[in-house]
Design a protein around this motif. Structure first.
Motif, mmCIF file in Angstrom:
data_model
loop_
_atom_site.group_PDB
_atom_site.id
_atom_site.type_symbol
_atom_site.label_atom_id
_atom_site.label_comp_id
_atom_site.label_asym_id
_atom_site.label_seq_id
_atom_site.Cartn_x
_atom_site.Cartn_y
_atom_site.Cartn_z
ATOM 1 N N GLY A 208 0.836 -1.191 0.000
ATOM 2 C CA GLY A 208 0.000 0.000 0.000
ATOM 3 C C GLY A 208 0.866 1.234 0.000
ATOM 4 O O GLY A 208 2.094 1.159 0.075
ATOM 5 N N GLY A 209 0.240 2.384 -0.091
ATOM 6 C CA GLY A 209 0.972 3.637 -0.128
ATOM 7 C C GLY A 209 0.464 4.590 0.929
ATOM 8 O O GLY A 209 -0.634 4.435 1.460
ATOM 9 N N VAL A 210 1.285 5.590 1.239
ATOM 10 C CA VAL A 210 0.910 6.647 2.168
ATOM 11 C C VAL A 210 1.198 7.984 1.495
ATOM 12 O O VAL A 210 2.307 8.207 1.002
ATOM 13 N N LEU A 211 0.194 8.840 1.483
ATOM 14 C CA LEU A 211 0.330 10.180 0.925
ATOM 15 C C LEU A 211 0.204 11.196 2.043
ATOM 16 O O LEU A 211 -0.660 11.065 2.914
ATOM 17 N N LEU A 212 1.049 12.202 2.020
ATOM 18 C CA LEU A 212 0.911 13.350 2.903
ATOM 19 C C LEU A 212 0.525 14.532 2.027
ATOM 20 O O LEU A 212 1.341 15.037 1.250
ATOM 21 N N VAL A 213 -0.742 14.932 2.136
ATOM 22 C CA VAL A 213 -1.297 15.979 1.275
ATOM 23 C C VAL A 213 -1.473 17.238 2.117
ATOM 24 O O VAL A 213 -2.154 17.208 3.144
ATOM 25 N N PRO A 214 -0.866 18.367 1.716
ATOM 26 C CA PRO A 214 -1.018 19.589 2.503
ATOM 27 C C PRO A 214 -2.489 19.915 2.750
ATOM 28 O O PRO A 214 -3.317 19.845 1.832
ATOM 29 N N ALA A 215 -2.830 20.227 4.009
ATOM 30 C CA ALA A 215 -4.211 20.548 4.350
ATOM 31 C C ALA A 215 -4.682 21.716 3.491
ATOM 32 O O ALA A 215 -3.946 22.681 3.260
ATOM 33 N N GLY A 216 -5.906 21.608 3.023
ATOM 34 C CA GLY A 216 -6.446 22.636 2.134
ATOM 35 C C GLY A 216 -6.356 22.236 0.683
ATOM 36 O O GLY A 216 -7.034 22.818 -0.174
ATOM 37 N N SER A 217 -5.518 21.250 0.379
ATOM 38 C CA SER A 217 -5.453 20.733 -0.992
ATOM 39 C C SER A 217 -6.630 19.787 -1.224
ATOM 40 O O SER A 217 -7.297 19.346 -0.292
ATOM 41 N N ALA A 218 -6.873 19.495 -2.473
ATOM 42 C CA ALA A 218 -8.000 18.624 -2.834
ATOM 43 C C ALA A 218 -7.592 17.170 -2.640
ATOM 44 O O ALA A 218 -7.046 16.537 -3.553
ATOM 45 N N VAL A 219 -7.838 16.632 -1.444
ATOM 46 C CA VAL A 219 -7.457 15.256 -1.141
ATOM 47 C C VAL A 219 -8.167 14.284 -2.079
ATOM 48 O O VAL A 219 -7.564 13.328 -2.580
#
Length: 371
Positions: A208-219
């Motif tokens: 599996g993978g893990v993404l760290l998406v900056p808050a406020g971005s379109a997850v």
């Protein structure tokens, strides 16, 4: 005394031991997907060890054609973002494992092993450096190691990090191809695609993978990109980390949500805690969960009745859709729901009882998963 010929059947066993030791002692290899670490690398190590045994048996050096594959694999590790020191360290470390396992003429094999490493390692390093020059390697390695450090709660230099992140964990869909390289190639394509997303950090754990998406971005949009690369929806879960220090806890929560969705056989998509709040609460061990699960315990010997109830609940209490999903006649479904009422005392066609049975179904599935 064990002969060289007798070692050929053990090549796979020795290669697996080599990779297990390397994964334990070289941290960079633990960042690779399981499909690479347990699949490609073991297969590669087996082939290299068999090539070594061949050169010993035939008392010669490896040919240019024979070295082509190990050299190409060195270039692959550059594409995986591994540092060169980790790529080269694997050779003497693996040789040490082989030395420990060999019970034959170590003097002969030891001398030939040093000659073999002297042939292979410089060529692998050359191919690696050539490939790295064609990649945005430093940036990719830095971003992957940064993601791993944040997930582990280790201190990092802030640089251009966001104040908070959405942590997204996802599971790749089961491969439609039996080719061992399918999952590996898919990981690389996903990583290359997400490299274009500002501020998004990506690393892989297991399959599996893990993404760290900056808050406020379109997850949702980022998760949709993963779906498009895979060609079908992935099971995924997201949790907000208000600060960098909260990332490990958010990661744990996202992993729990994803495991819950998969354990309850929910369709693959992106889930948040709010989507499974009731189920998440029911998943916590305690007397309430056990009491609810106990409602359906009398049905344990009647799996077709549990299937009928599950289909009825999943369809939104639509008899026609549930019967179609089970490939049975609507009257058969009605009969089975009547049996559920007779055995449990709850009528799935009455709103109050239906809610209770739906909660009981969740508790029952969760208890079985944990049991």
């Amino acid at each position: 005394m064990e002969t060289v010929d007798a070692l050929f059947p053990r090549a796979g066993e020795i290669a697996a031991a080599m990779m297990a030791r390397c994964a334990a002692e070289i941290p960079a290899y633990r960042l690779l997907p399981a499909s690479v670490l347990e699949g490609d690398l073991v297969a590669n190590a087996t082939a290299v060890f068999e090539l070594f045994l061949t050169t010993v048996a035939e008392d010669r050096r490896p040919t240019e054609d024979e070295l082509a594959l190990p050299i190409a694999w060195g270039a692959e590790r550059a594409r995986d973002g591994l540092p060169l020191e980790a790529v080269l360290k694997i050779y003497p470390l693996a040789a040490g494992v082989a030395w420990e396992l060999l019970a034959g003429d170590r003097a002969l094999l030891g001398a030939r092993m040093l000659d073999f490493l002297g042939e292979v390692m410089p060529r692998v390093a050359e191919a690696y450096l050539r490939e790295r020059d064609d990649l945005d390697w430093e940036r990719r390695e830095d971003r992957q190691n940064l993601a791993a450090s944040l997930l582990a709660g280790r201190p990092v230099r802030r640089r251009e990090l966001a104040e908070s992140y959405d942590v997204v964990v996802f599971q790749l869909p089961s491969p439609t191809s039996s080719a061992s390289r399918a999952a590996t190639d898919l990981f690389r394509v996903i990583r290359s695609d997400l490299d274009s997303q500002p501020g998004v950090l990506v690393t892989f754990q297991g399959d599996g993978g893990v993404l760290l998406v900056p808050a406020g971005s379109a997850v949702d949009a980022v998760a949709a990109r993963v779906d498009r690369v895979c060609g079908r929806p992935c099971a995924a879960a997201a949790s907000r980390a208000p600060t960098l220090a909260d990332i490990p806890a958010a990661h744990f929560e996202a992993v729990e949500i994803l495991a819950l969705a998969e354990g309850l056989h929910r369709p693959p998509r992106l889930y948040r805690l709010a989507d499974l709040a009731i189920e998440y609460q029911l998943a916590q061990p305690g007397p309430a969960r056990e009491a609810l699960a106990g409602v359906l315990s009398p049905l344990a010997e009647h799996p077709h009745l549990i299937d009928a109830l599950r289909a009825f609940v999943t369809s939104g209490y639509n008899r026609g859709e549930a019967a179609t999903a089970l490939n049975i006649h609507r009257n058969t479904l009605t009969y089975r729901l009547g049996r559920v009422q007779l055995i449990t005392g709850y009528d799935a066609t009455r709103p109050a009882d239906a809610r209770h049975l739906a909660a009981a179904m969740t508790a029952y599935d969760i208890s079985r998963r944990h049991g």
